[in-house]
Design an enzyme around this catalytic site. Structure first.
Site, mmCIF file in Angstrom:
data_model
loop_
_atom_site.group_PDB
_atom_site.id
_atom_site.type_symbol
_atom_site.label_atom_id
_atom_site.label_comp_id
_atom_site.label_asym_id
_atom_site.label_seq_id
_atom_site.Cartn_x
_atom_site.Cartn_y
_atom_site.Cartn_z
ATOM 1 N N HIS A 1 0.811 -1.215 0.000
ATOM 2 C CA HIS A 1 0.000 0.000 0.000
ATOM 3 C C HIS A 1 0.848 1.271 0.000
ATOM 4 C CE1 HIS A 1 -3.785 -2.089 0.410
ATOM 5 N NE2 HIS A 1 -3.375 -2.723 1.493
ATOM 6 N N ARG B 1 6.971 -6.239 3.207
ATOM 7 C CA ARG B 1 5.739 -6.822 2.679
ATOM 8 C C ARG B 1 5.706 -6.713 1.160
ATOM 9 N NH1 ARG B 1 -0.295 -5.265 4.752
ATOM 10 N NH2 ARG B 1 0.215 -3.204 3.947
ATOM 11 N N ASP C 1 16.002 -11.653 -3.822
ATOM 12 C CA ASP C 1 17.293 -11.358 -4.428
ATOM 13 C C ASP C 1 17.806 -9.973 -4.046
ATOM 14 O OD1 ASP C 1 17.516 -13.838 -5.565
ATOM 15 O OD2 ASP C 1 17.084 -13.209 -7.618
ATOM 16 N N GLU D 1 -6.015 -11.958 7.178
ATOM 17 C CA GLU D 1 -6.730 -10.712 6.881
ATOM 18 C C GLU D 1 -8.181 -10.927 6.482
ATOM 19 O OE1 GLU D 1 -4.174 -7.424 5.116
ATOM 20 O OE2 GLU D 1 -3.393 -9.194 4.071
ATOM 21 N N ASP E 1 -8.400 -5.119 6.952
ATOM 22 C CA ASP E 1 -8.997 -6.003 5.952
ATOM 23 C C ASP E 1 -9.882 -7.054 6.598
ATOM 24 O OD1 ASP E 1 -8.200 -5.278 3.185
ATOM 25 O OD2 ASP E 1 -6.194 -5.426 4.020
#
Length: 268
Positions: free
Chosen positions: A52, A77, A91, A156, A182
């Site tokens: 977000h 996240r 990576d 969530e 959520d």
């Protein structure tokens, strides 16, 4: 001779070694400077958000580099449980991954496979090209990569709460993180994170984690709510966000020195 590197302990290892719950904050601005300021605050961990927030691979890399000198642990996240995106984040050197919207043990198993090399998983092999292995300066990285990564999945939805025991039982899932916003939306009470049914669902998820012997975290900006979830057994809690602190702090300045409502100020 090149410098041989040793990677920091994962978030999972730090949680296991901690003698108290770990307190953290969101870093949502996309700014390495803000991330570094937060990393030096004395908080235990930071959540760098790719879901977000206006983050790209480049800005996440810069934030990881900015906080590396500090003791705060970065948890990052991803926008979604996309295998290619997860490969790119790993990576970059993301050691502590948070995957949103995991509703079942099957999804959790897929995320475990996404963070592991074959034959245990499907992570693409590019360690010689990647910061994760410090360009092959971490000795034995490929053989020991699993030990350098921790996986936290987000609870969530109401379905995820029901599936929490099975998700927690999934080998390779190190922790769960509960998202009340959520969760409230999925329960039909959008915007009501403090709704009694939402609070009960959060506490039910925390109990499932305690029963499974795994850590549970939760987002709780209201101090009383954070304290309630800590008392319920949460091992790690987010108590603020860089952007919300700036928004509320700047609003308080405007109210003190200007007064009036926002619409009036906007007309100046």
């Amino acid at each position: 001779m090149p410098v041989r590197m040793t990677l920091p302990d994962t978030f999972a290892k730090r949680l296991a070694a901690a003698d108290r719950p770990q307190i953290g904050m969101w870093v949502c601005s996309g700014s390495p400077l803000v991330a570094e300021i937060a990393a030096g605050s004395g908080l235990d961990w930071l959540l760098i958000d790719g879901e977000h927030s206006p983050n790209t691979l480049e800005t996440i890399l810069a934030q990881l580099q900015a906080v590396a000198a500090y003791p705060a642990t970065p948890l990052v996240r991803v926008p979604s449980g996309d295998v290619v995106t997860i490969k790119q984040y790993l990576d970059l050197g993301v050691q502590n991954l948070l995957v949103p919207m995991v509703d079942s043990a099957e999804q959790a198993e897929a995320m475990v496979r996404a963070v592991r090399y074959p034959p245990a998983g499907v992570r693409g092999v590019g360690s010689a090209l990647a910061r994760a292995a410090r360009w092959n300066r971490v000795e034995g990285y490929l053989a020991n990569a699993d030990e350098t990564i921790s996986l936290t999945v987000q609870i969530e939805s109401a379905a995820a709460v029901d599936a929490a025991p099975a998700i927690l039982a999934t080998e390779g899932v190190d922790a769960i993180f509960i998202g009340p916003s959520d969760l409230a939306a999925s329960m039909g009470v959008l915007g009501q994170q403090e709704h009694p049914e939402v609070v009960a669902a959060v506490e039910r998820s925390i109990r499932a984690a305690v029963d499974a012997g795994k850590p549970a975290g939760v987002n709780a900006f209201a101090p009383a709510t954070a304290e309630r979830y800590l008392a319920a057994g949460a091992s790690f809690v987010l108590v603020a966000a860089d952007v919300s602190m700036l928004a509320r702090g700047s609003e308080a300045l405007a109210e003190r020195f200007i007064g009036g409502d926002g619409a009036e100020r906007a007309s100046y």
